[in-house]
Write a protein that holds these residues in place. Structure first.
Motif, mmCIF file in Angstrom:
data_model
loop_
_atom_site.group_PDB
_atom_site.id
_atom_site.type_symbol
_atom_site.label_atom_id
_atom_site.label_comp_id
_atom_site.label_asym_id
_atom_site.label_seq_id
_atom_site.Cartn_x
_atom_site.Cartn_y
_atom_site.Cartn_z
ATOM 1 N N ALA A 61 0.841 -1.200 0.000
ATOM 2 C CA ALA A 61 0.000 0.000 0.000
ATOM 3 C C ALA A 61 0.875 1.249 0.000
ATOM 4 C CB ALA A 61 -0.929 -0.005 1.209
ATOM 5 N N ARG A 62 1.939 1.212 0.798
ATOM 6 C CA ARG A 62 2.831 2.387 0.877
ATOM 7 C C ARG A 62 3.555 2.621 -0.439
ATOM 8 N NH1 ARG A 62 4.655 3.139 7.020
ATOM 9 N NH2 ARG A 62 2.536 2.969 7.796
ATOM 10 N N GLN A 63 4.077 1.533 -1.005
ATOM 11 C CA GLN A 63 4.835 1.665 -2.261
ATOM 12 C C GLN A 63 3.929 2.170 -3.390
ATOM 13 O OE1 GLN A 63 6.916 -1.954 -3.431
ATOM 14 N NE2 GLN A 63 7.287 -1.146 -5.488
ATOM 15 N N LEU A 64 2.752 1.556 -3.502
ATOM 16 C CA LEU A 64 1.840 1.957 -4.573
ATOM 17 C C LEU A 64 1.278 3.353 -4.332
ATOM 18 C CD1 LEU A 64 -0.150 -1.324 -5.238
ATOM 19 C CD2 LEU A 64 1.688 -0.316 -6.588
ATOM 20 N N GLY A 65 1.043 3.664 -3.068
ATOM 21 C CA GLY A 65 0.539 4.993 -2.724
ATOM 22 C C GLY A 65 1.513 6.073 -3.177
ATOM 23 N N ALA A 66 2.808 5.840 -2.906
ATOM 24 C CA ALA A 66 3.828 6.822 -3.305
ATOM 25 C C ALA A 66 3.885 6.933 -4.832
ATOM 26 C CB ALA A 66 5.188 6.402 -2.748
ATOM 27 N N MET A 67 3.734 5.795 -5.510
ATOM 28 C CA MET A 67 3.747 5.801 -6.980
ATOM 29 C C MET A 67 2.571 6.618 -7.519
ATOM 30 S SD MET A 67 3.678 2.393 -9.379
ATOM 31 C CE MET A 67 1.906 2.205 -9.475
ATOM 32 N N ILE A 68 1.416 6.454 -6.901
ATOM 33 C CA ILE A 68 0.221 7.175 -7.358
ATOM 34 C C ILE A 68 0.370 8.676 -7.101
ATOM 35 C CG2 ILE A 68 -2.249 7.525 -6.880
ATOM 36 C CD1 ILE A 68 -2.381 4.436 -6.456
ATOM 37 N N VAL A 69 0.867 9.029 -5.921
ATOM 38 C CA VAL A 69 1.011 10.460 -5.611
ATOM 39 C C VAL A 69 1.986 11.116 -6.598
ATOM 40 C CG1 VAL A 69 1.830 12.121 -3.886
ATOM 41 C CG2 VAL A 69 0.308 10.258 -3.201
ATOM 42 N N SER A 70 3.077 10.416 -6.953
ATOM 43 C CA SER A 70 3.981 11.062 -7.909
ATOM 44 C C SER A 70 3.362 11.099 -9.304
ATOM 45 C CB SER A 70 5.391 10.470 -7.889
ATOM 46 O OG SER A 70 5.355 9.130 -8.202
ATOM 47 N N ALA A 71 2.530 10.120 -9.645
ATOM 48 C CA ALA A 71 1.823 10.179 -10.938
ATOM 49 C C ALA A 71 0.863 11.374 -10.964
ATOM 50 C CB ALA A 71 1.060 8.871 -11.177
ATOM 51 N N LEU A 72 0.226 11.646 -9.832
ATOM 52 C CA LEU A 72 -0.704 12.786 -9.772
ATOM 53 C C LEU A 72 0.046 14.098 -9.972
ATOM 54 C CD1 LEU A 72 -2.851 11.733 -6.680
ATOM 55 C CD2 LEU A 72 -3.562 11.676 -9.077
ATOM 56 N N PRO A 132 -2.806 9.640 1.937
ATOM 57 C CA PRO A 132 -2.121 8.470 1.367
ATOM 58 C C PRO A 132 -3.135 7.492 0.751
ATOM 59 C CG PRO A 132 -1.253 8.987 3.534
ATOM 60 C CD PRO A 132 -2.454 9.876 3.332
ATOM 61 N N PRO A 133 -2.978 7.173 -0.533
ATOM 62 C CA PRO A 133 -3.970 6.334 -1.221
ATOM 63 C C PRO A 133 -4.240 4.997 -0.518
ATOM 64 C CG PRO A 133 -2.536 7.360 -2.827
ATOM 65 C CD PRO A 133 -1.973 7.694 -1.467
ATOM 66 N N LEU A 134 -5.503 4.629 -0.499
ATOM 67 C CA LEU A 134 -5.957 3.341 0.032
ATOM 68 C C LEU A 134 -6.365 2.473 -1.161
ATOM 69 C CD1 LEU A 134 -8.195 4.795 2.891
ATOM 70 C CD2 LEU A 134 -5.936 3.762 3.145
ATOM 71 N N PHE A 135 -6.559 1.184 -0.895
ATOM 72 C CA PHE A 135 -6.858 0.247 -1.989
ATOM 73 C C PHE A 135 -8.013 -0.643 -1.582
ATOM 74 C CE2 PHE A 135 -2.599 1.711 -2.258
ATOM 75 C CZ PHE A 135 -2.428 1.949 -3.610
ATOM 76 N N ASN A 136 -8.944 -0.855 -2.515
ATOM 77 C CA ASN A 136 -10.037 -1.761 -2.185
ATOM 78 C C ASN A 136 -10.318 -2.755 -3.302
ATOM 79 O OD1 ASN A 136 -11.510 -0.215 -4.002
ATOM 80 N ND2 ASN A 136 -12.633 0.893 -2.418
ATOM 81 N N ARG A 137 -11.021 -3.802 -2.909
ATOM 82 C CA ARG A 137 -11.379 -4.873 -3.849
ATOM 83 C C ARG A 137 -12.811 -5.289 -3.535
ATOM 84 N NH1 ARG A 137 -7.647 -10.155 -3.929
ATOM 85 N NH2 ARG A 137 -8.682 -10.568 -1.943
ATOM 86 N N TYR A 138 -13.612 -5.401 -4.580
ATOM 87 C CA TYR A 138 -14.994 -5.881 -4.450
ATOM 88 C C TYR A 138 -15.113 -7.117 -5.322
ATOM 89 C CZ TYR A 138 -16.331 -1.067 -2.995
ATOM 90 O OH TYR A 138 -16.440 0.145 -2.365
ATOM 91 N N GLU A 139 -15.723 -8.167 -4.766
ATOM 92 C CA GLU A 139 -16.004 -9.361 -5.567
ATOM 93 C C GLU A 139 -17.149 -10.121 -4.908
ATOM 94 O OE1 GLU A 139 -12.365 -11.657 -5.673
ATOM 95 O OE2 GLU A 139 -12.187 -11.611 -3.503
ATOM 96 N N GLY A 140 -17.696 -11.119 -5.623
ATOM 97 C CA GLY A 140 -18.744 -11.966 -5.034
ATOM 98 C C GLY A 140 -19.944 -11.193 -4.523
ATOM 99 N N GLY A 141 -20.392 -10.183 -5.277
ATOM 100 C CA GLY A 141 -21.595 -9.449 -4.891
ATOM 101 C C GLY A 141 -21.348 -8.294 -3.928
ATOM 102 N N ARG A 152 -10.016 13.645 7.773
ATOM 103 C CA ARG A 152 -9.384 12.338 7.994
ATOM 104 C C ARG A 152 -8.003 12.541 8.594
ATOM 105 N NH1 ARG A 152 -12.675 8.125 5.455
ATOM 106 N NH2 ARG A 152 -11.368 6.898 6.809
ATOM 107 N N GLN A 153 -7.734 11.760 9.619
ATOM 108 C CA GLN A 153 -6.422 11.776 10.250
ATOM 109 C C GLN A 153 -5.517 10.848 9.451
ATOM 110 O OE1 GLN A 153 -6.151 13.097 13.726
ATOM 111 N NE2 GLN A 153 -3.932 12.884 13.578
ATOM 112 N N VAL A 154 -4.334 11.321 9.112
ATOM 113 C CA VAL A 154 -3.383 10.441 8.432
ATOM 114 C C VAL A 154 -2.803 9.511 9.499
ATOM 115 C CG1 VAL A 154 -1.289 10.303 7.040
ATOM 116 C CG2 VAL A 154 -2.861 12.235 6.734
ATOM 117 N N PRO A 155 -3.009 8.177 9.353
ATOM 118 C CA PRO A 155 -2.622 7.239 10.417
ATOM 119 C C PRO A 155 -1.149 7.391 10.807
ATOM 120 C CG PRO A 155 -3.849 6.101 8.695
ATOM 121 C CD PRO A 155 -3.583 7.486 8.186
ATOM 122 N N GLY A 156 -0.915 7.349 12.104
ATOM 123 C CA GLY A 156 0.458 7.403 12.610
ATOM 124 C C GLY A 156 1.095 8.775 12.536
#
Ligand code: NI
Length: 226
Positions: free
Chosen positions: A53-64, A81-90, A102-106
């Motif tokens: 999540a951290r690695q991809l989040g940093a990649m997304i922020v620099s892409a933005l 910091p970007p979060l990630f979700n997955r939906y499946e099975g309804g 929103r509080q940035v965790p930590g």
């Protein structure tokens, strides 16, 4: 303003994202839901402290930061910091509104959520359903974009995600505190910026473009917090 931004991630970045997400640890999405939205939310989320999540989040922020359209439309001051979700099975996420702060965790940092963003990480052909539906004064808008594309919408909007009935919907989602809090003012600045770019193209080297650019910056100075 509801704005789709194409190709925020390159094909290589998407491949990296998909590889990391495939091996990541998914947890119940209710961990980051507010009291009200927890009842509506049924999905999976990447643990916030997951290294992927951290690695991809940093990649997304620099892409933005590279996206002129994103910067012009969002006028970002802080990006959660970007979060990630997955939906499946309804799985789905019923109608809700995102928390205002929103509080940035930590960290002691807080982000006021002026804009919400969803970055699609699965191709529309990979799953059925899963449309993001955003409500505004013009009605309901269904959004399902190609992988690597992003939708930006006012965080004040009611929205929901329709059930995913086949395959899996993977996305990153996050919030932006804009330098310009008011959606109407921010939209005017964005429209003006697009108009100035048009003037620069069609009437290069005319004093008009400089004059309009002056108006843009003077409005920004009046409305923005930096
Ligand atoms: Ni939401």
């Amino acid at each position: 303003m509801l704005l789709a931004i194409a190709d925020v991630l390159s094909q290589d970045e998407l491949t990296t994202a998909r590889r990391l997400l495939a091996g990541a640890r998914w947890v119940d999405g209710r961990v980051t839901a507010g009291h009200q939205s927890a009842r509506a939310k049924d999905n999976q989320q990447l643990a916030e402290d997951d290294p992927a999540a951290r690695q991809l989040g940093a990649m997304i922020v620099s892409a933005l930061e590279r996206s002129a359209l994103f910067v012009s439309a969002a006028l970002p001051l802080k990006v959660f910091p970007p979060l990630f979700n997955r939906y499946e099975g309804g799985q789905s996420f019923g109608t809700h509104v995102d928390n205002a702060i929103r509080q940035v965790p930590g960290t002691p940092h807080r982000v006021r959520t002026d804009l919400s963003a969803t970055l699609f990480l699965a191709a529309p052909e990979e799953y059925d359903g899963g449309e993001l539906v955003v409500e505004d004064t013009y009605g309901l808008h269904e959004v399902k974009l190609p992988a690597g594309h992003l939708i930006l919408y006012p965080a004040s909007s009611l929205h929901h995600v329709k059930p995913v009935t086949r395959g899996a919907r993977l996305a990153s989602f996050f919030w932006i505190q804009s330098m310009v809090r008011d959606d109407g003012e921010r939209t005017l600045l964005f429209d003006l910026d697009l108009a100035i770019q048009g003037v620069n193209r069609e009437l290069p080297d005319k004093p008009l473009a400089v004059q309009l650019t002056g108006v843009y910056h003077n409005l920004l100075r009046r409305w923005a917090d930096a």
